[in-house]
Each structure stands twice: as structure tokens, then as C-alpha cells.
Design a protein around this motif. Structure first.
Motif, short mmCIF file in Angstrom:
data_model
loop_
_atom_site.label_atom_id
_atom_site.label_comp_id
_atom_site.label_asym_id
_atom_site.label_seq_id
_atom_site.Cartn_x
_atom_site.Cartn_y
_atom_site.Cartn_z
N GLU A 156 39.27 45.29 44.68
CA GLU A 156 39.11 44.79 42.85
C GLU A 156 40.24 45.09 42.71
O GLU A 156 40.92 44.72 41.52
CB GLU A 156 38.03 44.87 42.63
N ASP A 157 40.95 46.39 42.69
CA ASP A 157 41.76 47.08 41.60
C ASP A 157 43.26 46.44 42.24
O ASP A 157 44.54 45.96 41.31
CB ASP A 157 42.30 48.62 41.97
N ILE A 158 43.33 45.79 43.53
CA ILE A 158 44.27 45.72 44.71
C ILE A 158 44.47 44.12 43.70
O ILE A 158 45.65 43.82 43.14
CB ILE A 158 44.64 45.43 45.47
N THR A 159 43.66 43.36 43.87
CA THR A 159 43.58 42.22 43.43
C THR A 159 43.30 42.18 41.99
O THR A 159 44.49 40.98 40.80
CB THR A 159 42.06 40.99 43.13
N ARG A 160 43.52 42.85 40.74
CA ARG A 160 43.36 43.00 39.42
C ARG A 160 45.58 43.19 39.39
O ARG A 160 45.94 42.83 38.67
CB ARG A 160 43.15 44.14 38.66
N ALA A 161 45.31 43.93 40.17
CA ALA A 161 47.40 44.86 40.50
C ALA A 161 48.05 43.30 40.86
O ALA A 161 49.23 42.76 39.87
CB ALA A 161 47.51 45.31 40.77
N LEU A 162 47.59 42.32 41.32
CA LEU A 162 47.88 40.87 41.79
C LEU A 162 48.47 39.84 40.87
O LEU A 162 49.73 39.44 40.42
CB LEU A 162 47.81 40.47 43.34
N LYS A 163 46.83 39.86 40.21
CA LYS A 163 46.82 38.86 39.14
C LYS A 163 47.75 39.23 37.85
O LYS A 163 48.40 37.88 37.18
CB LYS A 163 45.31 38.51 38.84
N GLU A 164 47.94 40.73 37.61
CA GLU A 164 48.60 41.13 36.21
C GLU A 164 50.45 41.57 36.15
O GLU A 164 50.51 41.67 36.17
CB GLU A 164 47.22 42.03 35.86
N HIS A 165 50.27 41.66 38.17
CA HIS A 165 51.72 41.94 38.38
C HIS A 165 52.43 43.12 38.57
O HIS A 165 53.01 43.63 37.36
CB HIS A 165 52.69 40.93 37.62
N ARG A 166 50.99 43.89 38.23
CA ARG A 166 51.45 45.88 37.72
C ARG A 166 51.54 46.27 39.62
O ARG A 166 51.12 46.46 40.14
CB ARG A 166 49.62 45.81 37.23
N ILE A 167 52.15 47.48 38.93
CA ILE A 167 52.70 48.67 40.51
C ILE A 167 51.43 48.89 40.61
O ILE A 167 50.30 49.98 40.01
CB ILE A 167 53.74 49.36 39.48
N LEU A 168 51.14 49.26 41.35
CA LEU A 168 49.74 50.32 42.40
C LEU A 168 50.11 51.51 42.68
O LEU A 168 51.31 51.46 43.14
CB LEU A 168 49.60 49.16 43.64
N SER A 169 49.63 52.67 42.55
CA SER A 169 49.55 53.43 42.86
C SER A 169 48.64 53.96 43.90
O SER A 169 47.04 53.58 43.50
CB SER A 169 50.10 54.16 42.14
N PHE A 170 48.60 54.78 45.46
CA PHE A 170 47.82 55.50 46.03
C PHE A 170 48.03 56.41 47.25
O PHE A 170 49.73 56.42 47.72
CB PHE A 170 47.68 54.17 46.68
N THR A 171 48.01 56.91 48.15
CA THR A 171 47.96 57.26 49.22
C THR A 171 47.31 57.02 51.02
O THR A 171 46.96 55.47 50.03
CB THR A 171 47.72 58.94 49.26
N THR A 172 47.63 57.15 51.46
CA THR A 172 47.28 56.74 52.45
C THR A 172 47.11 57.58 53.89
O THR A 172 47.18 59.15 53.70
CB THR A 172 48.24 55.70 53.81
N THR A 173 45.57 57.54 54.75
CA THR A 173 45.03 58.14 55.63
C THR A 173 46.18 58.19 56.77
O THR A 173 46.21 59.63 57.66
CB THR A 173 43.80 57.56 56.68
N THR A 174 47.17 57.77 56.69
CA THR A 174 48.29 58.38 57.57
C THR A 174 49.23 59.67 57.39
O THR A 174 49.83 59.51 58.25
CB THR A 174 48.97 56.41 58.14
N SER A 175 49.88 59.04 56.01
CA SER A 175 50.37 59.87 55.96
C SER A 175 50.08 61.21 54.52
O SER A 175 50.51 62.37 54.11
CB SER A 175 51.27 59.23 54.30
N GLY A 176 48.54 61.50 54.32
CA GLY A 176 48.18 62.12 53.91
C GLY A 176 47.97 62.28 52.20
O GLY A 176 48.79 61.28 51.87
N THR A 177 47.69 63.51 51.82
CA THR A 177 46.82 62.89 50.42
C THR A 177 48.47 63.99 49.78
O THR A 177 48.40 63.15 48.15
CB THR A 177 45.81 64.21 49.99
N ASP A 178 48.87 64.26 50.10
CA ASP A 178 50.39 64.71 49.31
C ASP A 178 51.18 63.59 48.36
O ASP A 178 52.64 63.97 47.93
CB ASP A 178 50.81 65.75 49.92
N LYS A 179 51.57 62.55 49.98
CA LYS A 179 52.73 61.12 50.30
C LYS A 179 51.91 59.97 48.65
O LYS A 179 50.86 59.88 49.50
CB LYS A 179 52.99 61.13 51.02
#
Length: 328
Positions: free
Chosen positions: A155-178
Motif C-alpha cells: 500500500e505504501d509503495i503503491t501510494r509512492a508510485l501514484k504520487e511520485h514520492r521518494i521511498l525510504s526502507f531497509t532490507t533483510t539483505t543489507s540489515g537495518t543499519d542501511k
């Protein structure tokens, strides 16, 4: 409030649920699969959809029955439920015995189970209701199941796509620090893995990147917007169609396959690149270099990269360092 429920699932259903939990990286501290956490998320995110779909199915069957016959609405409702339980939720269609599973719920998952107990059971048990729900979930394509399990992120990604907004996130592969900050362009499914990928531009390095959505954590839609670049959009759309899990540089490659390599190429379908042309034992590709590297690493001496030199060198180093470690 925490409560424990004993439910009974067929071995096939349980095994497939475990596979999804493992693929979607629901793990305990010891890295074993956390099936309980996965099932709690499934119940919370899928209950409304399952209830709506079940009610719509019964309604459609009732409508068809009343349209074709002079049956009363009451009798049509009884017959519709009989049809669903006999032909759609028929346990006898599943092979193997049932096994007991203790489900520990709390918070939202506990609230939903209480709603089910108080309003949804009629002539069935809670265990059977959950079993039917899980089987209905498993009947959906995996890419759509991923969207259910990671509903909030979608839902967050879909909203960001629709409104052309910057997304912020971490990933399980890079860890929570990045934390990544990206300009999102496309969500695309991978046919082989049946997972979904976010194709985007990394704001820090200004390069295309792709992330499997089930590996995203702490997804946040910022207030910052970005202008859509039509050239980048076209490039990422092409990659989304061909190989959404890899946005590396596309190269013209030539790979020589022996008879065993040809057999492997036919048998290994996961992330298999599309052949541009075949001339004898030479296979030509116009495909992302990283995907070619990962695919042909599995072939050993049965596939020899002739070009480009960068791909040939990457695979040569892979086998060289592997041999060096085994030779110690």
C-alpha cells in the motif's frame, strides 16, 4: 491477550505454508522458519479478503440457482453452502493425514479469531474455518500471496508510485543499519520466482536498482517528490518485462554449450535468459550481465562464456577461488 489454538492441517497444506514462510523470510532468532508469525500475519492481512470472496462465491451460486429454477432463496442458500463444502472445500481431495499445529495469537490476530468464533463458524469448527482460509490463500498465485502478506508495504509503495514520492526502507539483505532512499517507478513480478520486485532509482548513486518486495522493511513514504524521467521509465519498463530481479548492464553474450550444457539449459528454468539465436553449439544472449553470471555459474564445464570478456572473467574467478578453497 494471548491465546493458543490447536488446528489441524493436511501435510500438504502445512508444507506449502512453510515454504511461503521460508521464502518470505519469517524466521526465528536461530534462523529456523517462524510458521506461527507467518500464520498470524496471514490471518490479519487475508481475513477481510477471504470473507468477501467467500460471501461473493455463495451469492453468485445462489443467484445462478434462483435464476435457473423456482427454488426459494432459503433453499438456494442451503444448496449453495452444500455445493461449496462438497466440491470446493472438500478435504477428501487432499491426500495424506492431518497433523496438529498449535497456533499462538495475540493482538490483531487474536481479535480476528474472536470475530471468527463469534460470527463465522455456523456448522464448522474454528480449525476447519482456518484450514479453508489457508487453502484458499494457497490457491492464489504466489506473487499475489506476497502482496497479501506484505500488504502494508504494498500500500505504501503503491501510494509512492501514484504520487511520485521518494521511498525510504531497509532490507533483510543489507540489515537495518542501511536505509535506502529511492525514486520508485515500477512493481513487476518475476515469472520464475513468482515474487514481485520494485524497480527504482537509488537517490545516492543515481543508478537503477531492484528490490524484492518481501525483503523490504520499515517502508516509509516521504513528503519529497521527484519528476518522472521518461527515458529511465522506458528503460525500467523493458527490464521489468524481461528480468525484474536484475537491472544490471545488458550485454551481448555468446556461450558455448556441450551436450550436457544443452540438457541443463532446458532443465534449469529458474531465471533462465532468453536466447537471441542459436548457431550450432553457440548460444547468443542480449541480457543483463549479472543474471547471465548467476545462471551459468551452475553449469560448470558444460557452459563456456566466449564473450563479453567481463562476464567470462567473473565466472572464471568464481571457479578459481572455489577450487582454491577446496584444494586447501
Amino acid at each position: 491477550m494471548t491465546e493458543k489454538y490447536k488446528i489441524y492441517l493436511s501435510e500438504d497444506t502445512k508444507s506449502r505454508l512453510i515454504n511461503d514462510a521460508e521464502l518470505f523470510e519469517f524466521t526465528k532468532n536461530d534462523e529456523s522458519v517462524n510458521l506461527n508469525a507467518f500464520l498470524k500475519t496471514l490471518i490479519v492481512n487475508y481475513f477481510d479478503q477471504y470473507r468477501h470472496d467467500s460471501e461473493a462465491l455463495l451469492s453468485n451460486i445462489m443467484q445462478d440457482l434462483t435464476d435457473l429454477t423456482s427454488i426459494t432463496n432459503k433453499d438456494a442458500a442451503v444448496l449453495a453452502e452444500k455445493i461449496v463444502s462438497t466440491y470446493i472445500k472438500n478435504d477428501s481431495l487432499q491426500s495424506g493425514k492431518n497433523s496438529a499445529l498449535t497456533l499462538t495469537v495475540s493482538g490483531s490476530s487474536y481479535d480476528i479469531l474472536r470475530i471468527i468464533e463469534n460470527n463465522m463458524l455456523k456448522d464448522t469448527s474454528l480449525s476447519q474455518y482456518l484450514k479453508d482460509m489457508f487453502n484458499a490463500y494457497l490457491s492464489i498465485p504466489r506473487s499475489e500471496r506476497e502482496a497479501i502478506i506484505f500488504k502494508d508495504s504494498y500500500e505504501d509503495i503503491t501510494r509512492a508510485l501514484k504520487e511520485h514520492r521518494i521511498l525510504s526502507f531497509t532490507t533483510t539483505t543489507s540489515g537495518t543499519d542501511k536505509a535506502y532512499h529511492v525514486e520508485p517507478y515500477i512493481i513487476a513480478p518475476s515469472k520464475e520466482e513468482q515474487c514481485n520486485y520494485l524497480l527504482c532509482i537509488d537517490r545516492k548513486v543515481r543508478k537503477p536498482r531492484t528490490f524484492r518486495i518481501s525483503r523490504l522493511r520499515s517502508v516509509f513514504v516521504t513528503s519529497d517528490t521527484f519528476p518522472i524521467n521518461s527515458d529511465i521509465q522506458k528503460e525500467l519498463q523493458e527490464k521489468a518485462i524481461r528480468s525484474p530481479h536484475s537491472v544490471s548492464l545488458t550485454v551481448e553474450a555468446v556461450v558455448k554449450l556441450n551436450q550436457y550444457g544443452v540438457r541443463k539449459f532446458k532443465a534449469i528454468t529458474k531465471n533462465r535468459p532468453i536466447v537471441s539465436k542459436i548457431e550450432g553449439d553457440l548460444y547468443y544472449f542480449d541480457w543483463p550481465e549479472l543474471q547471465l553470471e548467476e545462471y551459468f555459474k551452475r553449469f560448470g564445464r558444460d557452459a563456456i562464456v566466449l564473450k563479453p570478456e567481463s562476464l567470462k572473467e567473473s565466472i572464471r574467478k568464481f571457479y578459481y577461488y572455489g577450487l582454491r578453497e577446496y584444494s586447501k
